[in-house]
Design an enzyme around this catalytic site. Sequence first.
Site, PDB file in Angstrom:
ATOM      1  N   GLU A 410       0.836  -1.194   0.000  1.00 47.39           N
ATOM      2  CA  GLU A 410       0.000   0.000   0.000  1.00 47.39           C
ATOM      3  C   GLU A 410       0.878   1.253   0.000  1.00 47.39           C
ATOM      4  O   GLU A 410       1.749   1.410   0.860  1.00 47.39           O
ATOM      5  CB  GLU A 410      -0.896  -0.003   1.237  1.00 47.39           C
ATOM      6  CG  GLU A 410      -1.815  -1.206   1.316  1.00 47.39           C
ATOM      7  CD  GLU A 410      -2.358  -1.438   2.718  1.00 47.39           C
ATOM      8  OE1 GLU A 410      -2.183  -0.559   3.587  1.00 47.39           O
ATOM      9  OE2 GLU A 410      -2.941  -2.508   2.960  1.00 47.39           O
ATOM     10  N   HIS A 512      -0.785   1.991  15.281  1.00 42.46           N
ATOM     11  CA  HIS A 512       0.478   2.503  14.765  1.00 42.46           C
ATOM     12  C   HIS A 512       1.615   2.303  15.758  1.00 42.46           C
ATOM     13  O   HIS A 512       2.738   2.730  15.515  1.00 42.46           O
ATOM     14  CB  HIS A 512       0.332   3.988  14.413  1.00 42.46           C
ATOM     15  CG  HIS A 512      -0.769   4.240  13.427  1.00 42.46           C
ATOM     16  ND1 HIS A 512      -2.016   4.658  13.803  1.00 42.46           N
ATOM     17  CD2 HIS A 512      -0.820   4.063  12.090  1.00 42.46           C
ATOM     18  CE1 HIS A 512      -2.790   4.766  12.735  1.00 42.46           C
ATOM     19  NE2 HIS A 512      -2.095   4.405  11.686  1.00 42.46           N
TER      20      HIS A 512
END
Length: 721
Positions: A410, A512
């Site tokens: 991605e 994250h």
Amino acid sequence: MSGVEDLDRHFREAVAGLRSAARAAGPLDSRTALDLFDAQSESRHADFAARWMQQQGRGYYTIGSSGHEGNAALALALRPTDPALLHYRSGAFYCARARQAGGVDAVRDMLLGVAAGTEEPIAGGRHKVYGRRELAVIPQTSTIASHLPRAVGVAWSIARARRLGAECAWPGDAVVCCSFGDASVNHSTAAGAINSACHAAYQGLPMPILFVCEDNGLGISVPTPPDWVRRAYGDRPALAYFAADGCDPQAAYDTAREAVAHVRKHRRPAFLHLSTVRFLGHAGSDAEAAYRMPSDVAADLRRDPLLATARLLTASGVLTRQEVLDRYDEVGGRVFAVAKEALESEPLTTATQIAAPIAPRRADLVATAARRTSEASAAPVGEPVTVAQAITHTLADLLGSHPELVVFGEDVGRKGGVYGLTRGLQRRFGTARVFDTLLDEQAILGLALGAGLSGLLPVAEIQYLAYLHNAGDQLRGEAATLQFFSQGQYRNPMVVRIAGYGYQRGFGGHFHNDNAVGALRDIPGLVIASPSRPDDAAAMLRTCVAAAKVDGTISAFLEPIALYHARDLHEDGDDAWLTPYPPPAEHVPIGRARTYGTGTDLTLVTFGNGLRISLRATRRLEQQGIACRVVDLRWLAPLPVDDLLREARVTGRVLVVDETRRTGGVSEGVVTALVDGGFSGAVRRVTSADSFVPLGQAAQLVLVSEDDVQRAARELLSEGR
């Protein structure tokens, strides 16, 4: 009717009632019709034999293909060089393909698998799978729909390998056949794989794959809603839809040929919906009477595909009723003879023998390949670099050295990745080699699996460690098992770059700042690389790619996000975290640690962000008169046990600094390795909490800190005095 005897008797009685005709041209040519019947008969009798072998105490697999024998028509519509990733009810397909190719005894293969015999040619007794390299049948486990993303990757790779001038494992006009059941079609893995194929085709990329749904109307005991498969897949963008009665040999063969021709000509995906029936339950232990009405079972018997082929043969005059029964009995006798031989086959006898194909390690060859990898390096050797810069330069070196290497994930293309690590690579090496994928981790890993299997060298990126968990079975159930279930005849070399760990400032939250690696650590054969310093990041990435090329190694390359752009170690501006970019010949052998310092009071064992934390804490400890050495594991699997034990024995005291969680974290493995290795000194570990990582400054409350390390070090030393 649920047993072998009942199914066999019904077939015989129904054949006896068929009407024969004078010999005349049939709708199928006589040779094809006979091949179809023989393959179906072999599969049916193999199901019978598997249950008999179980009764003898030497049959370990009874999920059969009875009722699905219409897939033999699919095999005959394909070429024996078309790669096939098959549903577990594909006995007749396998038998038909063996007849196409010649020289393979499909029945022997299947029944040796049932008996877990070492002479079985693909898995060698490790599992009952359909697979043979000579037949282009790629072995699959029975994890629901897990093989579909790989199949899409194989289809994509055929044209891409040709475009890159790489040697592909499949002919340039091959069609990939991927079959599965009607229950599997509802799985997120199937939905995602079919979507990714359509997504690629919609953009004009070649995607020569035939998805085949063998619809028997049941997922073990749960009915599939009538007409659901057609409504779900009959009108999808870029996906041609074909449907046929899989119990009608003529219809199945004609429609399969039409679907295969469409895919072969247009290089676009198609969906073949074959309606089937299921006999003998889901598996040998399944009691259908608990959830099926007798009328439903009787209706299925009238649709028996083997009976339908017998009807075709007699109606066209190719065989009489008696000749059909004689041929059926001849096949049955041959199958039973093979079954008796399979009972005497040799089983696997040692753990070493069983595990041998999982992870071959040829360190000398890998070292040679790693040195060769970067001969064409244009990177600034000797110049100080960050971790991010080191990875970028190394990817460029590898792309320049290996024309078959592809980098994808991605945002890795024009944007250059979320953190900029692939910036400029697409412009330099082209969109065929560095490109973006759709937002689906299963599709990304499936693409890597298919690409590696087909002759490419994939380096896939998973944007964050937390996102990997969406697709973990592609590593556990597909990647890691392929060499195991094929005895190394098939392999899927790949490197998966994964941005991970915690300690990001001003950004984050759990997804994250994920510090969970337990799901990776228990995968047999998977190499887990965890570089902390820039020079190690470059050298270890070279090693992982070389190992993929030499040994088919699958590597998870964990990159510490918080250290990507770090420059300093102790004070702002000291640039002590930078290292010179290593020369092309430098690599790090798998399973070798790195030691910092020569202290004799305490050994700190760590990795990732823990290395920076430990080095900073060590400086403060040394100011207090505590002399330390710090061991950077670098490899979390396989652990560098010899280096670990050597450095532990120097001081007799070990503090494991583990930024992953206390439960299921890396430190559990380190402590166990010390105990197993006979280390008798003091051991303590300091870890992050058993918690997800929260947003903002609160993250520091659950992640291991320098203060934690110093406190634990002092306590450990005080206990020993």
